[in-house]
Design a protein around this motif. Structure first.
Motif, PDB file in Angstrom:
ATOM      1  N   ASP A 148      13.869   0.820   1.125  1.00  0.00           N
ATOM      2  CA  ASP A 148      13.469   1.966   0.523  1.00  0.00           C
ATOM      3  C   ASP A 148      13.051   2.193  -0.853  1.00  0.00           C
ATOM      4  O   ASP A 148      12.570   2.933  -1.521  1.00  0.00           O
ATOM      5  N   THR A 149      13.240   1.020  -1.698  1.00  0.00           N
ATOM      6  CA  THR A 149      12.707   0.750  -2.919  1.00  0.00           C
ATOM      7  C   THR A 149      11.264   0.922  -3.196  1.00  0.00           C
ATOM      8  O   THR A 149      10.424   0.388  -2.528  1.00  0.00           O
ATOM      9  N   ALA A 150      10.964   1.955  -3.977  1.00  0.00           N
ATOM     10  CA  ALA A 150       9.528   2.272  -4.423  1.00  0.00           C
ATOM     11  C   ALA A 150       9.575   3.508  -5.273  1.00  0.00           C
ATOM     12  O   ALA A 150      10.391   3.982  -5.472  1.00  0.00           O
ATOM     13  N   VAL A 151       8.136   3.814  -5.813  1.00  0.00           N
ATOM     14  CA  VAL A 151       7.804   4.949  -6.450  1.00  0.00           C
ATOM     15  C   VAL A 151       7.755   6.046  -5.556  1.00  0.00           C
ATOM     16  O   VAL A 151       6.630   5.723  -4.638  1.00  0.00           O
ATOM     17  N   TYR A 152       8.198   7.141  -5.735  1.00  0.00           N
ATOM     18  CA  TYR A 152       7.717   8.244  -4.699  1.00  0.00           C
ATOM     19  C   TYR A 152       6.893   9.054  -5.149  1.00  0.00           C
ATOM     20  O   TYR A 152       7.285   9.754  -6.542  1.00  0.00           O
ATOM     21  N   GLU A 161       0.907  -1.173   0.101  1.00  0.00           N
ATOM     22  CA  GLU A 161      -0.080   0.192   0.002  1.00  0.00           C
ATOM     23  C   GLU A 161       0.845   1.298   0.070  1.00  0.00           C
ATOM     24  O   GLU A 161       2.038   1.239   0.306  1.00  0.00           O
ATOM     25  N   ARG A 162       0.237   2.351  -0.512  1.00  0.00           N
ATOM     26  CA  ARG A 162       1.141   3.495  -0.367  1.00  0.00           C
ATOM     27  C   ARG A 162       1.262   4.141   1.051  1.00  0.00           C
ATOM     28  O   ARG A 162       0.383   3.993   1.867  1.00  0.00           O
ATOM     29  N   GLU A 163       2.325   4.283   1.264  1.00  0.00           N
ATOM     30  CA  GLU A 163       2.912   4.879   2.607  1.00  0.00           C
ATOM     31  C   GLU A 163       3.211   6.211   2.553  1.00  0.00           C
ATOM     32  O   GLU A 163       3.826   6.743   1.726  1.00  0.00           O
TER      33      GLU A 163
END
Length: 125
Positions: A89-93, A43-45
């Motif tokens: 920390d890998t994610a789309v920001y 989920e978006r965080e």
């Protein structure tokens, strides 16, 4: 509102990266600016947020003491300095803003209304 996030890329564990969020036609200075991230299958965080009034930074526990949020109102830009990154920390920001909510609302689980496109951050050796 047309937020634009940039600065993502590939970084090694333990390294640093600085993300930027700007808007070429809308003044961001009166509003809180938040950073969210979304990893595959998750989920978006809410990650971090900076207020408009006292420039206070807010952080998720997972990034506290590693990430620093700041803003340069003269450049209409908000930054997210990411240090000591890990593969988690890998994610789309994404950067986002809201005309009503502040940073506390963001960390109480309410999504901001206006979003930019995301920037991919990949932490890998």
């Amino acid at each position: 509102v047309q937020l634009q996030a940039s600065g993502g890329g590939l970084v090694q564990p333990g390294g640093s990266l600085r993300l930027s969020c700007t808007d070429s036609g809308f003044n961001l200075s009166p509003y809180a600016i938040g950073w969210y991230r979304q990893a595959p299958g998750k989920e978006r965080e809410a990650v971090s947020c900076i207020s408009s009034s006292d420039l206070r930074g807010y952080y998720a526990d997972s990034v506290k003491d590693r990430f620093t949020v700041s803003r340069d109102n003269a450049k209409n830009t908000v930054y997210l300095q990411m240090n000591k990154v890990t593969p988690e920390d890998t994610a789309v920001y994404y950067c986002a803003t809201d005309f009503v909510l502040g940073c506390r609302g963001m960390f109480h689980g309410t999504l901001f209304d206006y979003w930019g496109q995301g920037t991919q951050v990949t932490v890998s050796s």
